[in-house]
Design a protein around this motif. Structure first.
Motif, PDB file in Angstrom:
ATOM      1  N   ASN A 246       5.540  35.738  -9.590  1.00 45.44           N
ATOM      2  CA  ASN A 246       4.089  35.847  -9.419  1.00 45.44           C
ATOM      3  C   ASN A 246       3.413  35.027 -10.516  1.00 45.44           C
ATOM      4  O   ASN A 246       4.069  34.480 -11.403  1.00 45.44           O
ATOM      5  CB  ASN A 246       3.637  37.312  -9.478  1.00 45.44           C
ATOM      6  CG  ASN A 246       4.141  38.019 -10.731  1.00 45.44           C
ATOM      7  OD1 ASN A 246       3.901  37.575 -11.843  1.00 45.44           O
ATOM      8  ND2 ASN A 246       4.856  39.129 -10.556  1.00 45.44           N
ATOM      9  N   ARG A 247       2.083  34.969 -10.448  1.00 43.73           N
ATOM     10  CA  ARG A 247       1.327  34.142 -11.396  1.00 43.73           C
ATOM     11  C   ARG A 247       0.893  34.912 -12.635  1.00 43.73           C
ATOM     12  O   ARG A 247       0.037  34.468 -13.380  1.00 43.73           O
ATOM     13  CB  ARG A 247       0.091  33.571 -10.697  1.00 43.73           C
ATOM     14  CG  ARG A 247       0.416  32.566  -9.616  1.00 43.73           C
ATOM     15  CD  ARG A 247      -0.810  32.142  -8.832  1.00 43.73           C
ATOM     16  NE  ARG A 247      -1.842  31.567  -9.680  1.00 43.73           N
ATOM     17  CZ  ARG A 247      -2.991  31.091  -9.229  1.00 43.73           C
ATOM     18  NH1 ARG A 247      -3.240  31.122  -7.925  1.00 43.73           N
ATOM     19  NH2 ARG A 247      -3.890  30.593 -10.047  1.00 43.73           N
ATOM     20  N   ARG A 248       1.505  36.063 -12.865  1.00 43.44           N
ATOM     21  CA  ARG A 248       1.051  36.927 -13.945  1.00 43.44           C
ATOM     22  C   ARG A 248       1.185  36.284 -15.320  1.00 43.44           C
ATOM     23  O   ARG A 248       0.442  36.601 -16.235  1.00 43.44           O
ATOM     24  CB  ARG A 248       1.847  38.237 -13.903  1.00 43.44           C
ATOM     25  CG  ARG A 248       1.128  39.424 -14.505  1.00 43.44           C
ATOM     26  CD  ARG A 248       1.835  40.706 -14.161  1.00 43.44           C
ATOM     27  NE  ARG A 248       1.828  40.935 -12.723  1.00 43.44           N
ATOM     28  CZ  ARG A 248       2.662  41.757 -12.102  1.00 43.44           C
ATOM     29  NH1 ARG A 248       3.594  42.386 -12.775  1.00 43.44           N
ATOM     30  NH2 ARG A 248       2.576  41.943 -10.800  1.00 43.44           N
ATOM     31  N   GLU A 249       2.139  35.383 -15.480  1.00 46.99           N
ATOM     32  CA  GLU A 249       2.347  34.746 -16.787  1.00 46.99           C
ATOM     33  C   GLU A 249       1.866  33.294 -16.803  1.00 46.99           C
ATOM     34  O   GLU A 249       2.293  32.506 -17.629  1.00 46.99           O
ATOM     35  CB  GLU A 249       3.823  34.818 -17.176  1.00 46.99           C
ATOM     36  CG  GLU A 249       4.369  36.233 -17.295  1.00 46.99           C
ATOM     37  CD  GLU A 249       3.597  37.091 -18.277  1.00 46.99           C
ATOM     38  OE1 GLU A 249       3.051  36.528 -19.252  1.00 46.99           O
ATOM     39  OE2 GLU A 249       3.528  38.308 -18.075  1.00 46.99           O
ATOM     40  N   VAL A 250       0.996  32.942 -15.882  1.00 43.78           N
ATOM     41  CA  VAL A 250       0.360  31.628 -15.884  1.00 43.78           C
ATOM     42  C   VAL A 250      -1.036  31.801 -16.471  1.00 43.78           C
ATOM     43  O   VAL A 250      -1.900  32.430 -15.863  1.00 43.78           O
ATOM     44  CB  VAL A 250       0.264  31.049 -14.460  1.00 43.78           C
ATOM     45  CG1 VAL A 250      -0.474  29.713 -14.479  1.00 43.78           C
ATOM     46  CG2 VAL A 250       1.656  30.872 -13.856  1.00 43.78           C
ATOM     47  N   HIS A 251      -1.255  31.280 -17.658  1.00 39.89           N
ATOM     48  CA  HIS A 251      -2.516  31.511 -18.376  1.00 39.89           C
ATOM     49  C   HIS A 251      -3.167  30.180 -18.749  1.00 39.89           C
ATOM     50  O   HIS A 251      -2.520  29.284 -19.295  1.00 39.89           O
ATOM     51  CB  HIS A 251      -2.264  32.335 -19.644  1.00 39.89           C
ATOM     52  CG  HIS A 251      -1.613  33.657 -19.389  1.00 39.89           C
ATOM     53  ND1 HIS A 251      -2.168  34.607 -18.567  1.00 39.89           N
ATOM     54  CD2 HIS A 251      -0.442  34.176 -19.836  1.00 39.89           C
ATOM     55  CE1 HIS A 251      -1.384  35.664 -18.525  1.00 39.89           C
ATOM     56  NE2 HIS A 251      -0.326  35.435 -19.284  1.00 39.89           N
ATOM     57  N   PHE A 252      -4.461  30.093 -18.454  1.00 38.31           N
ATOM     58  CA  PHE A 252      -5.231  28.900 -18.781  1.00 38.31           C
ATOM     59  C   PHE A 252      -6.373  29.272 -19.717  1.00 38.31           C
ATOM     60  O   PHE A 252      -6.973  30.346 -19.598  1.00 38.31           O
ATOM     61  CB  PHE A 252      -5.823  28.272 -17.514  1.00 38.31           C
ATOM     62  CG  PHE A 252      -4.803  27.917 -16.474  1.00 38.31           C
ATOM     63  CD1 PHE A 252      -3.604  27.309 -16.822  1.00 38.31           C
ATOM     64  CD2 PHE A 252      -5.033  28.189 -15.132  1.00 38.31           C
ATOM     65  CE1 PHE A 252      -2.660  26.981 -15.871  1.00 38.31           C
ATOM     66  CE2 PHE A 252      -4.104  27.864 -14.163  1.00 38.31           C
ATOM     67  CZ  PHE A 252      -2.914  27.261 -14.531  1.00 38.31           C
ATOM     68  N   PHE A 253      -6.690  28.338 -20.620  1.00 37.56           N
ATOM     69  CA  PHE A 253      -7.776  28.533 -21.573  1.00 37.56           C
ATOM     70  C   PHE A 253      -8.584  27.239 -21.623  1.00 37.56           C
ATOM     71  O   PHE A 253      -8.018  26.153 -21.735  1.00 37.56           O
ATOM     72  CB  PHE A 253      -7.232  28.849 -22.965  1.00 37.56           C
ATOM     73  CG  PHE A 253      -6.264  30.016 -22.990  1.00 37.56           C
ATOM     74  CD1 PHE A 253      -6.704  31.286 -23.311  1.00 37.56           C
ATOM     75  CD2 PHE A 253      -4.915  29.838 -22.692  1.00 37.56           C
ATOM     76  CE1 PHE A 253      -5.824  32.355 -23.337  1.00 37.56           C
ATOM     77  CE2 PHE A 253      -4.027  30.894 -22.715  1.00 37.56           C
ATOM     78  CZ  PHE A 253      -4.483  32.158 -23.034  1.00 37.56           C
ATOM     79  N   VAL A 254      -9.880  27.365 -21.522  1.00 34.96           N
ATOM     80  CA  VAL A 254     -10.761  26.203 -21.637  1.00 34.96           C
ATOM     81  C   VAL A 254     -11.662  26.420 -22.837  1.00 34.96           C
ATOM     82  O   VAL A 254     -12.428  27.392 -22.889  1.00 34.96           O
ATOM     83  CB  VAL A 254     -11.603  26.007 -20.363  1.00 34.96           C
ATOM     84  CG1 VAL A 254     -12.612  24.881 -20.560  1.00 34.96           C
ATOM     85  CG2 VAL A 254     -10.691  25.698 -19.173  1.00 34.96           C
TER      86      VAL A 254
END
Length: 589
Positions: A246-254
């Motif tokens: 799943n995408r639970r550990e896909v993290h983006f920061f802007v």
């Protein structure tokens, strides 16, 4: 009779709170962002009852004067922006001036604050948005905000909260996100005084990741760093094979704000390309740094989503950053344990601190038509004839021995690290895939005429779609033309493709092109389709190989640009270390 009326302040505040405060975690988010904007170097979060009973956030930031403390209870009162122009270049996490009045409207609220040079602080208490008391108080410099009995006056919202553990898990995840976004700030989270998160200040992201997740996970991540066209992308992303379902550990920061972004997500997928299996997602921490004027953070009530002024440039920058990270030696799939893809730095693997060559670079020709024919004198698990070390012209490299093939699919080889198992089907997929890509890059994909042309009947939708793709199919080596209603005539194929099951093949091509999504570029469409066509031509399970053919297959595999996974992201090989084998047989504790 007039039916339109102006809502009371109390009702308006509750409506605003409904947009800002969905659950305890969203309340924590607003308070944490205020603490970060205030310059806090240490932020502590205390919760009880999963945040329903108590949320308390304390920081050692700049604090507030008495007048500012009172003013912050008014809607749209903020120190972050002054004019409409400021909204175009937001440099803080908060800016709307809605958080405090919204939080106070749905809880029993207490604010305690003091500026560093002030002799005394200010304490304000409110219930349901109504200020009950304001008094001087002694307190450390900084701000502490306490919310009790969240949604006590909004029972409908309270009914929609999940269990205590679920709400607490959301708060915990939120704490981790902001700890990752701001490594130099010390974060701590306690639930009923039990420590859930303790993140001491760190100079670098890697140090923060190590303190939060441990060294083992950190060892599976590679650094990302790329700058160009006004965008800087940094962070950490997983080596091929280190994925989740799943995408639970896909993290983006802007600009250090945790966000969701389609442009960044599609850029990530494009960067990994076929190193990801369908339905698998890499563990990723990507930070996009961009001029605040180039990003709009004011498109979502909870500020979860952002929109870039130039989405295409951001997507391209992220894709390039990820490609470069995976292309470096340290991004190659490391021997860890059974069932884990071999992650090999620059075509070697690591075992007990010693780099060893496990497979050879020298390429021997493997004819494409061998993919579809049967072989004699095949290898079985009972055959144990060793494959000698090969002289590559610069000394002899120990590549171990091939001991046999299990189930006519898995090649068993031995090296000093232990046992290497190679999936011959996945390996041949990779070889054929890259060969065809190279031919396409030269605009010279080979094509072989069929003895007799074949018609392929399709559904009206597939026919209309594939009719528009005929130029692309021709470039890939197919000879295709329209043939009556909802049918194609096929008179040529890429040489490695058998002519059977053409209907299934073309339906697969249509599905792959249509399912790829608009965020992925045309090149990726084409390559995904090629991956599927190659799969049908590669050595199938139960196609027997001789030892010499297995040797040749491994040599060709190591000539590939990305030899450690098939075009669909599955591993081509795994390493089972000697230590792992000894554990299985009870020889090691």
């Amino acid at each position: 009779m007039n039916r339109i009326r102006i809502l009371t302040e109390a009702v308006a505040n509750k409506i605003a709170a409904g947009e800002v405060v969905e659950r305890p975690a969203s309340a924590c988010k607003e308070l944490i962002e205020n603490s970060i904007d205030a310059g806090g170097a240490h932020i502590r979060i205390d919760v009880r009852g999963g945040g329903r009973t108590l949320i308390r956030v304390t920081d050692n930031g700049c604090g507030m004067s008495r007048d500012d403390a009172l003013l912050c209870f008014e809607r749209h009162a903020t120190s972050k922006i002054k004019t409409a122009v400021d909204i175009e270049e937001i440099r803080t996490l908060g800016f709307r001036g809605e958080a405090i009045p919204s939080l106070a409207a749905v809880s029993r609220f207490r604010l305690l604050t003091r500026e560093p040079n002030a002799l005394e602080g200010t304490e304000i208490e409110a219930d349901g948005g109504k200020i009950r008391s304001v008094r001087a108080a002694g307190c450390p410099a900084g701000t502490q905000i306490e919310m009790r009995q969240l949604f006590f006056n909004v029972p409908a919202r309270k009914k929609f909260l999940k269990s205590e553990q679920t709400e607490l898990a959301r708060i915990h995840q939120l704490g981790i996100l902001y700890a990752l976004a701001h490594p130099r700030i010390q974060f701590s989270l306690r639930h009923h005084e039990r420590v859930l998160l303790e993140a001491p200040p760190a100079e670098k992201l890697r140090e923060r990741v190590r303190s939060l997740f441990g060294g083992e996970i950190l060892s599976q991540l590679v650094p990302v760093e790329h700058e160009g066209h006004g965008i800087r992308v940094v962070g950490l992303t997983a080596k091929p094979g280190f994925v989740r379902s799943n995408r639970r550990e896909v993290h983006f920061f802007v600009n250090q704000r945790p966000v969701e972004s389609r442009a960044v997500y599609y850029g990530l997928l494009e960067g990994y390309h076929n190193a990801l299996m369908k339905g698998k997602f890499p563990v990723t921490l990507l930070f996009v740094e961009i001029d605040p004027a180039g990003v709009d953070v004011n498109i979502h009530p909870a500020k979860r989503e952002v929109r870039f002024r130039d989405e295409a440039s951001v997507q391209a920058g992220v894709a390039q950053a990820v490609r470069e990270a995976l292309g470096k030696g340290e991004g190659r799939p490391v021997a860890v344990s059974a069932g884990t893809p071999i992650l090999m730095p620059d075509r070697s693997y690591v075992s007990t601190g010693v780099q060893e060559e496990v497979l050879v670079r020298e390429s021997l020709s493997l004819s494409l038509d061998s993919a579809t024919r049967r072989h004699g004198d095949t290898a079985t698990a009972a055959q144990t004839g060793p494959m000698a070390a090969l002289d590559l012209g610069h000394g002899t490299l120990d590549i171990g021995v091939i001991h046999g093939i299990v189930g006519r699919l898995y090649i068993l080889a031995e090296n000093r690290g232990g046992l290497v198992i190679i999936d011959q089907h996945a390996a041949h997929e990779r070889i054929l895939y890259e060969r065809l890509l190279d031919q396409l890059a030269k605009k010279a994909a080979p094509s072989q005429k069929l003895l007799a042309a074949r018609s392929v009947e399709l559904t009206p939708a597939d026919f209309q779609f594939l009719k528009e793709q005929i130029p692309l199919l021709e470039r890939m080596g197919f000879g295709v033309s329209e043939f009556g209603k909802n049918a194609l005539m096929v008179d040529a194929l890429p040489p490695h493709l058998p002519p059977e099951n053409l209907g299934s093949l073309f339906r697969c091509i249509a599905d792959a092109l249509q399912d790829a999504g608009r965020g992925v570029n045309r090149e990726r469409f084409r390559e995904d389709v090629i991956a599927k066509t190659v799969c049908r031509a590669a050595v199938k399970a139960n196609d027997p190989l001789k030892i010499k053919e297995a040797e040749s297959l491994l040599r060709d595999l190591l000539e590939c640009r990305q030899p450690y996974c098939c075009p669909h992201g599955r591993p081509t090989m795994i390493q089972i270390t000697k230590e792992e084998l000894e554990k299985k047989f009870g020889r090691r504790a």
